[in-house]
Design a protein around this motif. Structure first.
Motif, short mmCIF file in Angstrom:
data_model
loop_
_atom_site.label_atom_id
_atom_site.label_comp_id
_atom_site.label_asym_id
_atom_site.label_seq_id
_atom_site.Cartn_x
_atom_site.Cartn_y
_atom_site.Cartn_z
N PHE A 73 -54.36 -2.86 -52.29
CA PHE A 73 -55.28 -3.80 -51.31
C PHE A 73 -54.23 -4.90 -50.53
CE2 PHE A 73 -57.59 -8.04 -50.89
CZ PHE A 73 -58.47 -7.57 -50.11
N THR A 74 -53.15 -5.33 -51.41
CA THR A 74 -52.34 -6.00 -50.52
C THR A 74 -51.68 -5.13 -49.56
OG1 THR A 74 -51.72 -7.34 -52.47
CG2 THR A 74 -49.98 -7.44 -50.80
N GLY A 75 -51.18 -3.73 -49.69
CA GLY A 75 -50.67 -3.07 -48.76
C GLY A 75 -51.53 -2.89 -47.39
N VAL A 76 -52.94 -2.56 -47.81
CA VAL A 76 -53.80 -2.37 -46.97
C VAL A 76 -53.95 -3.44 -45.93
CG1 VAL A 76 -56.17 -1.98 -46.37
CG2 VAL A 76 -54.99 -0.35 -48.04
N LEU A 77 -54.05 -4.59 -46.60
CA LEU A 77 -54.23 -5.95 -45.74
C LEU A 77 -53.01 -6.04 -44.61
CD1 LEU A 77 -55.56 -8.57 -48.15
CD2 LEU A 77 -56.88 -7.44 -46.19
N ASN A 78 -51.93 -5.92 -45.26
CA ASN A 78 -50.66 -5.94 -44.61
C ASN A 78 -50.67 -4.90 -43.32
OD1 ASN A 78 -48.44 -8.01 -45.35
ND2 ASN A 78 -49.27 -7.55 -47.49
N LEU A 79 -51.02 -3.80 -43.84
CA LEU A 79 -50.92 -2.97 -42.81
C LEU A 79 -51.78 -2.92 -41.34
CD1 LEU A 79 -50.03 0.31 -42.35
CD2 LEU A 79 -51.93 1.02 -43.51
N ALA A 129 -46.29 -3.72 -45.09
CA ALA A 129 -46.98 -3.25 -46.10
C ALA A 129 -45.98 -2.33 -47.25
CB ALA A 129 -48.06 -2.35 -45.79
N ILE A 130 -45.17 -1.75 -46.74
CA ILE A 130 -44.14 -0.97 -47.59
C ILE A 130 -43.28 -2.34 -48.39
CG2 ILE A 130 -42.14 0.24 -47.77
CD1 ILE A 130 -43.43 2.03 -45.58
N PHE A 131 -42.79 -3.15 -47.62
CA PHE A 131 -42.22 -4.15 -48.46
C PHE A 131 -42.80 -5.08 -49.46
CE2 PHE A 131 -38.56 -4.46 -44.94
CZ PHE A 131 -37.89 -3.34 -45.50
N MET A 132 -44.33 -5.46 -48.89
CA MET A 132 -44.74 -6.29 -49.97
C MET A 132 -45.33 -5.37 -51.20
SD MET A 132 -44.93 -9.38 -48.96
CE MET A 132 -46.31 -9.96 -50.02
N ALA A 133 -45.85 -4.35 -50.97
CA ALA A 133 -45.98 -3.35 -52.04
C ALA A 133 -44.95 -3.07 -53.26
CB ALA A 133 -46.63 -1.89 -51.77
N SER A 134 -43.73 -2.91 -52.40
CA SER A 134 -42.68 -2.56 -53.24
C SER A 134 -42.02 -4.14 -54.18
CB SER A 134 -41.41 -2.39 -52.44
OG SER A 134 -41.77 -0.83 -51.57
N ARG A 135 -42.15 -5.00 -53.24
CA ARG A 135 -41.86 -6.49 -53.88
C ARG A 135 -42.76 -6.82 -54.93
NH1 ARG A 135 -41.68 -11.28 -49.69
NH2 ARG A 135 -39.79 -10.38 -49.50
N ILE A 136 -44.08 -6.43 -55.00
CA ILE A 136 -44.79 -6.69 -55.90
C ILE A 136 -44.66 -5.87 -57.37
CG2 ILE A 136 -47.38 -6.67 -56.71
CD1 ILE A 136 -48.17 -7.59 -54.03
N LEU A 137 -44.53 -4.61 -57.02
CA LEU A 137 -44.14 -3.67 -58.03
C LEU A 137 -42.76 -4.10 -58.84
CD1 LEU A 137 -45.43 -0.13 -56.52
CD2 LEU A 137 -46.30 -1.28 -58.31
N LEU A 167 -45.93 -0.28 -36.42
CA LEU A 167 -44.59 0.02 -37.19
C LEU A 167 -44.35 -1.26 -37.94
CD1 LEU A 167 -42.43 1.95 -37.75
CD2 LEU A 167 -41.39 1.03 -35.63
N GLU A 168 -44.53 -2.39 -37.54
CA GLU A 168 -44.11 -3.75 -38.20
C GLU A 168 -45.26 -3.96 -39.27
OE1 GLU A 168 -42.66 -4.07 -34.09
OE2 GLU A 168 -44.59 -3.40 -34.92
N GLY A 169 -46.41 -3.52 -39.03
CA GLY A 169 -47.35 -3.77 -40.23
C GLY A 169 -47.32 -2.64 -41.21
N LEU A 170 -46.83 -1.34 -40.96
CA LEU A 170 -46.18 -0.43 -41.81
C LEU A 170 -45.16 -0.87 -42.70
CD1 LEU A 170 -46.66 2.17 -42.84
CD2 LEU A 170 -45.31 3.12 -41.29
N ARG A 171 -43.99 -1.39 -42.05
CA ARG A 171 -43.00 -1.82 -42.79
C ARG A 171 -43.26 -3.03 -43.61
NH1 ARG A 171 -39.08 -6.01 -41.63
NH2 ARG A 171 -36.99 -5.17 -42.33
N TRP A 178 -33.84 -3.16 -45.92
CA TRP A 178 -34.02 -1.73 -46.46
C TRP A 178 -32.87 -2.02 -47.76
CZ3 TRP A 178 -38.05 0.67 -46.17
CH2 TRP A 178 -38.91 0.67 -45.32
N VAL A 179 -31.52 -2.29 -47.17
CA VAL A 179 -30.49 -2.41 -48.15
C VAL A 179 -30.67 -3.35 -49.10
CG1 VAL A 179 -27.87 -2.85 -48.12
CG2 VAL A 179 -28.84 -1.44 -45.90
#
Length: 141
Positions: free
Chosen positions: A79-85, A110-118, A104-108, A42-43
């Motif tokens: 789509f990437t977020g849902v797949l990771n989720l 998904a958030i990281f991958m969507a954030s990274r792509i954006l 919880l790991e999948g949610l984390r 997160w940091v």
């Protein structure tokens, strides 16, 4: 829909980012991408996001232009977020239905991958928005 695709579009300006040498911007983008892919927590993501926000503010490119450019990739990010989720396993199950588990790991992830792509796309947009195609071609040469 084609008017919404702003990748490669150049917005002339006099901001400090516009005035940077195109080779500097290209090397900076490469360093930014490396930092983005090395970020693990997160940091680290917060630091990369803070740098991106600072760079966008310094470039004086409107937030509306950046968001308009993101519209075509929303489906890919979702789509990437849902797949990771759903496909990332883990020990801490949050929801279990129809044989699918959200952990919880999948949610984390998904958030990281969507954030990274954006953040990757916005960083790339920033370079193309502030660098003319001819200057970018000369920098690559």
């Amino acid at each position: 829909m084609l008017k919404d695709i702003t990748l490669g579009q150049y917005f002339p300006g006099k901001s400090p980012v516009h005035k940077l040498d195109p080779r500097t911007k290209l090397l900076g983008l490469i360093a930014y991408i490396v930092a983005l892919f090395l970020a693990k927590g997160w940091v680290a993501y917060g630091l990369v996001l803070a740098f991106l926000i600072f760079s966008v503010a310094l470039s004086r490119i409107s937030l509306k232009s950046i968001l308009r450019g993101l519209k075509p990739v929303v489906f890919i990010v979702a789509f990437t977020g849902v797949l990771n989720l759903f496909l990332t396993g883990g020990e801490h199950v949050l929801v279990h239905f129809w044989g699918l588990k959200i952990t919880l790991e999948g949610l984390r992830q998904a958030i990281f991958m969507a954030s990274r792509i954006l953040m990757l796309i916005v960083g790339t947009f920033l370079m193309t928005y502030t660098t003319s195609p001819i200057a970018l071609t000369d920098a690559l040469e």
